[in-house]
Write an enzyme that holds these catalytic residues in place. Structure first.
Site, PDB file in Angstrom:
ATOM      1  N   GLY A 199       2.519   8.291  11.061  1.00  0.00           N
ATOM      2  CA  GLY A 199       2.038   8.237   9.683  1.00  0.00           C
ATOM      3  C   GLY A 199       2.324   9.513   8.926  1.00  0.00           C
ATOM      4  O   GLY A 199       3.472   9.928   8.787  1.00  0.00           O
ATOM      5  N   THR A 231       0.828  -1.211   0.000  1.00  0.00           N
ATOM      6  CA  THR A 231       0.000   0.000   0.000  1.00  0.00           C
ATOM      7  C   THR A 231       0.862   1.259   0.000  1.00  0.00           C
ATOM      8  O   THR A 231       0.650   2.169  -0.803  1.00  0.00           O
ATOM      9  CB  THR A 231      -0.892   0.024   1.265  1.00  0.00           C
ATOM     10  N   VAL A 232       1.844   1.313   0.903  1.00  0.00           N
ATOM     11  CA  VAL A 232       2.667   2.520   1.025  1.00  0.00           C
ATOM     12  C   VAL A 232       3.625   2.645  -0.158  1.00  0.00           C
ATOM     13  O   VAL A 232       3.741   3.716  -0.774  1.00  0.00           O
ATOM     14  CB  VAL A 232       3.442   2.524   2.359  1.00  0.00           C
ATOM     15  N   ALA A 271      12.093  -3.828  -4.886  1.00  0.00           N
ATOM     16  CA  ALA A 271      12.125  -5.227  -4.445  1.00  0.00           C
ATOM     17  C   ALA A 271      10.746  -5.629  -3.931  1.00  0.00           C
ATOM     18  O   ALA A 271      10.185  -4.952  -3.062  1.00  0.00           O
ATOM     19  CB  ALA A 271      13.159  -5.407  -3.334  1.00  0.00           C
ATOM     20  N   ASP A 298       1.444  -1.459  19.550  1.00  0.00           N
ATOM     21  CA  ASP A 298       1.787  -0.552  18.454  1.00  0.00           C
ATOM     22  C   ASP A 298       2.091   0.847  18.999  1.00  0.00           C
ATOM     23  O   ASP A 298       3.122   1.451  18.674  1.00  0.00           O
ATOM     24  CB  ASP A 298       0.611  -0.498  17.463  1.00  0.00           C
ATOM     25  N   LYS A 345       8.317   1.149  12.310  1.00  0.00           N
ATOM     26  CA  LYS A 345       8.309   1.481  13.740  1.00  0.00           C
ATOM     27  C   LYS A 345       8.858   0.364  14.603  1.00  0.00           C
ATOM     28  O   LYS A 345       9.519   0.601  15.601  1.00  0.00           O
ATOM     29  CB  LYS A 345       6.897   1.853  14.199  1.00  0.00           C
ATOM     30  N   GLU A 350      10.193   9.673   9.401  1.00  0.00           N
ATOM     31  CA  GLU A 350       8.975  10.416   9.749  1.00  0.00           C
ATOM     32  C   GLU A 350       7.749   9.516   9.798  1.00  0.00           C
ATOM     33  O   GLU A 350       6.926   9.612  10.715  1.00  0.00           O
ATOM     34  CB  GLU A 350       8.756  11.542   8.727  1.00  0.00           C
ATOM     35  N   LYS A 407       5.795   3.071  19.033  1.00  0.00           N
ATOM     36  CA  LYS A 407       5.922   4.446  18.554  1.00  0.00           C
ATOM     37  C   LYS A 407       6.345   5.381  19.698  1.00  0.00           C
ATOM     38  O   LYS A 407       7.146   6.304  19.499  1.00  0.00           O
ATOM     39  CB  LYS A 407       4.593   4.920  17.974  1.00  0.00           C
TER      40      LYS A 407
END
Lengths: 438, 438
Positions: free
Chosen positions: A143, A22-23, A52, A210, A114, A138, A214
């Site tokens: 996000g 997705t990213v 890759a 999570d 992260k 960043e 962070k």
């Protein structure tokens, strides 16, 4: 924006991309769509030269231009036609090895990972510094919200004392729905899963893991100390009831899962993640749905908040792109950003931390009970800010709702143990921290 | 943070300060108090070597260390013992001449001067670029809020379509007090003056001039275009009544003085400052008191908000210090930041801008009036989103409250002219824009 005829022709910087989910897909599209504008503004023309992926034959929506698709990520980090490496595969390995190789080859790295940075950040930052290249991240913290760069650069001279974040969109969505729609935790979680905000196994989000990872990264850069995800005390939202939320609202609070990183006057630090009652007039209280926000307290600057999307392809790719441009400009200029030296963190034990608490106690509805219960707080050094009795007259039991002033967590624990031992106390239904002044 | 024995000794960067009022004094104290920590983190040791003031004999609270106090600012910008110039005197002259001289001498400049940058920013940025030095101005736009650097750097690749700011703390304080305490405009202004938030002559704030100057700077860097404060359409808050605020609240809105900078699909831009009804669930609605916030909309990143103190010695000095550190690190590294090239702005005329409106219309309370009034909207191309009739039955007049969908401002003006000409329309009491989607 058009190119200035006086400006030297943009220098091309070639990006090697590790991962194209997705990213990565969103980033590739952004680079393609925005490269002219970026070249005009910065003098650097970006191109994605290698990507890759796990399965090179899988059909993809994004136009991959002339980039070489490979199933061998190691070939990307050492390729001659890769100037900057972007890692968006996640997890510890092989990301750690790949990034290490890239940095050792003198290539700047941009990572959105992260987990890796929360566990091995200090080591990787040092490696980047030793090789004189950028390691930018960043997108790993909040996000799409520009927060790491402002904290590192704009606030480089600021004495930051506390950072408070809503940095997990899934849990914020669940808590918002419980608050605004009156849904149960189970209903809100199911909807979050249906929308793709929560995984089939939601533990990492709802258990606070999570947010904890962070928070470790945030504390590291805010205070210049080396700590890891294991140093973060975390509690999730699975115990938060619809009743807690209703009572909180009645008292003027919203319940949020907060990550709190603090530095005390003796330079000890603490990082914790837990459900927290946030006063409705506090800016964090109005952060709704899956949005994230990071609230910063500094001695000169006062209060700051950074708000936006903590996840999603577009926002995350936007943050990665900002870092890629920064690393590219630095590469062309022959400079690089440094995080400075991370000193070992002096961690203040959880039991010594100051917290205000909300407590709901079921008691026998008989004369003298309130005095007895209040006395337990006092003898344990916990000061009561407000108390109210809830429940209809004539019931055999009454519900006492307390909000305390900030007290040592150990003192609150001792209070709870003593309360539970009393005959007049039926049960203690809720123990939730309350956001207060540092 | 302690110094790393492997790290080279910090290089000293000497700051020449123009002006030593609230901000300059706070900056001097910050540099003195934080220089060890800054040196450890960045490798740069800051010292204030010269300070230009109006009256060198006036007693001062701040410890000026060994800095040379002078009444001749021109001597500071060319001094051999000044590496970076900080300008916090404000106004166009002599600031413009002093900054020009400093940049021409190859000295980086940090300025908090919104007036100067709003009128001569493009010219000064070009000069800085031509001499290969930094001209940084974080404090000129939103005081202590790190916004310029994230916009320039983190969002360098982002397609920013709209920036909406609450960038005047005085008017936000006045509107908050009118909303939350029910004060009149006059009462709230008097209290703002008593607290030092508003000047004896409050025109610059309440007339929207201050916000307009900041909005011009924001639009310039957000869209890469050269425009000045004269290009900003601005309306102040003096016409906002307690009744407007009460009605807005009832309909689910807060009235805020917003600065709105937009770029349209044809690359034309518009910048305007006016009182606006903000939906209560919008993040800008919860920005209270004298706080500022800047809300950014971008195609990839979605929605972002930056929140904090827009004025005051500490917050402003914090932003100036972040810029001084950045300029100093760049100076040591031999690099500098560039804003890129500003193209001339293609300004979309105010009459062509899309706006949703709130309108309160007094009408005769008789059959058919609503149809007549609604018809005027329709024939002028203005679509009605909601309408309600206010006022007790049996009155001779009724009050109709409309909220329109976004319409061309020219069409709304034509609607108002036609409505005023109708016999059944008594008066039009309020015309306030409503924040909607871009």
């Amino acid at each position: 924006v058009t190119e200035n005829p006086d400006r030297p022709a943009p220098r091309t910087v070639r990006v090697g991309l590790l991962g194209c989910g997705t990213v990565g897909g969103a980033l590739t599209e952004l680079v393609t769509g925005r490269c002219d504008d970026i070249a005009a503004r910065t003098g650097v023309r970006l191109t994605v030269s290698r990507i890759a992926v796990r399965d090179a034959r899988r059909p993809r929506q994004v136009q991959l231009a002339d980039a070489v698709l490979t199933e061998d990520p190691a070939s990307v980090v050492t390729a001659d036609d890769v100037d900057v490496v972007v890692e968006v595969i996640g997890g510890i390995e092989p990301a750690r090895t790949l990034i290490t190789t890239a940095l050792r080859s003198g290539k700047p790295v941009v990572s959105a990972n992260k987990e890796l940075l929360a566990h091995h950040g200090a080591e990787l930052f040092e490696l980047a510094d030793a090789h004189g290249v950028d390691l930018l991240f960043e997108a790993a913290v909040a996000g799409g919200i520009p927060f790491v760069r402002p904290l590192r650069e704009s606030l480089a001279g600021e004495d930051v004392t506390r950072v408070i974040g809503i940095i997990n969109g899934t849990t914020n969505y669940i808590l918002t729905k419980m608050t605004e729609e009156g849904w149960s935790y189970t209903e809100a979680l199911a909807e979050a899963q249906a929308l793709g905000y929560a995984e089939a196994d939601p533990t990492a989000d709802v258990g606070g893991f999570d947010a904890g990872a962070k928070a470790a990264i945030i504390a590291g850069i805010a205070f210049g100390v080396a700590l890891s995800a294991e140093d973060v005390h975390h509690e999730g939202i699975t115990e938060v009831s619809a009743d807690d939320i209703a009572t909180a609202r009645r008292l003027g609070f919203q319940i949020k899962l907060l990550a709190v990183a603090e530095r005390f006057d003796d330079n000890s630090v603490a990082v914790r993640v837990h459900p927290t009652m946030v006063p409705e007039e506090h800016p964090l209280a109005s952060v709704r749905d899956s949005f994230n926000a990071v609230f910063v307290e500094g001695r000169a600057v006062g209060e700051l908040m950074f708000y936006g999307r903590g996840a999603g392809g577009g926002p995350t790719a936007s943050a990665v792109l900002g870092d890629v441009i920064d690393a590219s400009v630095n590469l062309v200029q022959g400079s690089h950003a440094s995080l400075g030296v991370f000193t070992p963190a002096s961690l203040r034990p959880q039991s010594e931390l100051p917290s205000a608490f909300y407590l709901a106690v079921e008691v026998a509805d008989q004369p003298g009970v309130l005095a007895t219960v209040a006395g337990v707080f006092g003898t344990n050094g916990v000061s009561i800010r407000s108390m109210e009795q809830v429940g209809a007259d004539g019931d055999a039991t009454a519900r006492l709702v307390f909000i305390t002033h900030a007290a040592r967590e150990a003192d609150v624990s001792a209070t709870l143990i003593k309360l539970r031992s009393l005959d007049v106390v039926g049960s203690i239904d809720s123990v939730i921290r309350v956001l207060g002044d540092a």
